[in-house]
Design a protein around this motif. Structure first.
Motif: not given
Length: 407
Positions: A107, A151, A45
């Protein structure tokens, strides 16, 4: 609205989510420095976010990866007297990002949710990293355009779906994240535009009521929270001092404001577990008197939360109240995600600690908002919770009943 199972988990969802965070969440502009906060285990990610940031014209992408194993080593072996120490360059970096008018993307989702089990909660409450107090300055002075997004990782998926095999659990988590982030829509940005317009309209109607207080009534809850004279309701979008519109949370389903930290009385029972400082807090109950949390109890994890609220005088007072209705896609799933970003947008919540100046209009009232190094949201919303607005003249106005707006 599409059904949760209609979205399958594919690598495309990772790329689509990264693009949504960059283009719509943070709204990265050409020439900006982009700071990305991540953890080991979230590399795919992180790399996708960096790629989309450069496609959006970023001048430089600066990745900061915080390893929770290092936090564990510190809590286990360091001199307890040193756990409050943070090197000054951590805060200087945050302030420098503000001076650069940078974009920031973080995240969420615990990579190893059981890592801190067995650690003395009083020690965990002393070490706030990776959060630094200067981050509140960036929000208040509106110098950066920023967003936070989930995430999915195997460790997080195993916590949310312990009954599933690891691969199936991760696939399920991705399906749910794709659904609540509206990635399965033909145009996710347009879909978010519709939802944000609805939330902004609710915020405007709440502002028009000029409420003096909120009363919460439900299972284990009898609480009254006073508001400041110029408390205003905020939803969805913010704007930097340079005019960059951004969406701080993806997903977002709340309208929120800043309360009077000296006018909170009663007791409240959390409706969901809270995951903070690496520890799970379950069965949370808090009693307030004269604005302060005078008793914090829980089935598990109360010690960590108590230690966090004892960091400074404002830690035991409220800095935010937020309302979430039953149209929330997250709430409709009925899943506990053990992640504040998702769980706070599934249910109405309160936050202990730092107040939000962006939700107070008058400068004199801003001097009264709560000040603290912490800002910890805990969820109290459930269908049985009735939320009533009270005007300065004593009139009572139903706001939420059975999870639906009654404005």
């Amino acid at each position: 609205m599409s059904a949760p199972g209609a979205v399958s988990a594919t690598p495309d969802h990772l790329d689509a989510l990264a693009e949504l965070l960059v283009r719509f969440g943070a709204n990265v502009q050409p020439g900006q420095v982009v700071a990305v906060s991540s953890e080991p285990g979230k590399e795919p990610m992180t790399r996708a976010i960096a790629a989309h940031a450069y496609r959006a014209g970023a001048r430089f992408v600066d990745v900061s990866s915080f390893d929770p194993h290092i936090k564990l080593a510190r809590a286990t072996h360091a001199d307890p007297a040193t756990l409050n120490y943070v090197p000054r360059w951590y805060g200087e970096r945050a302030l420098a990002l503000g001076e650069l008018r940078a974009a920031m993307i973080a995240t969420t989702g615990p990579v190893e949710p059981r890592l801190m089990d067995g650690v003395d909660p009083r020690l965990l409450g002393r070490d706030m990293l990776p959060r630094v107090k200067e981050s509140s300055t960036l929000v208040e002075d509106r110098s950066v355009n920023w967003t936070i997004g989930p995430c999915p990782t195997a460790g997080w998926a195993g916590l949310v779906y312990p009954q599933l095999a690891p691969e199936a659990a991760l696939a399920r988590l991705w399906r749910d994240i794709a659904h609540v982030c509206r990635l399965g829509e033909g145009d996710p940005v347009a879909a978010w535009g519709q939802r944000l317009s609805r939330l902004q309209a609710v915020a405007a109607r709440l502002d028009a009521l000029a409420l003096d207080a909120l009363r919460y009534e439900g299972p284990g809850t009898e609480l009254t929270v006073g508001l400041l004279p110029s408390s205003r309701w905020v939803a969805a979008k913010l704007e930097t001092v340079d005019g960059i519109v951004h969406t701080p949370n993806i997903p977002t389903e709340e309208v929120f404001t800043t309360p009077d930290p000296e006018r909170v009385d009663g007791h409240v029972t959390a409706s969901k577990p809270l995951f903070t400082s690496g520890r799970l807090v379950t069965g949370l109950q808090v009693r307030f008197a004269g604005g302060r949390a005078v008793a914090i109890d829980a089935d598990d994890g109360a010690g960590t939360l108590r230690a966090l609220t004892e960091r400074d005088p404002g830690g035991a007072r409220l800095g935010e109240v937020a309302l979430v209705d039953r149209e929330s896609r997250i709430g409709q799933l009925g899943t506990v995600f053990y992640d504040t970003l998702l769980d706070e947008n599934a249910a109405s919540h309160l936050a202990l600690g730092q107040g939000l100046g962006i939700a107070v209009a008058d400068r004199r009232d801003r001097s009264r908002i709560n000040a603290s190094e912490i800002h910890i949201d805990f969820m109290i919303g459930r269908p049985e919770l009735a939320v009533t607005g009270i005007t300065a003249g004593g009139s009572e106005i139903p706001l939420l009943r059975d999870g639906a707006w009654r404005l």
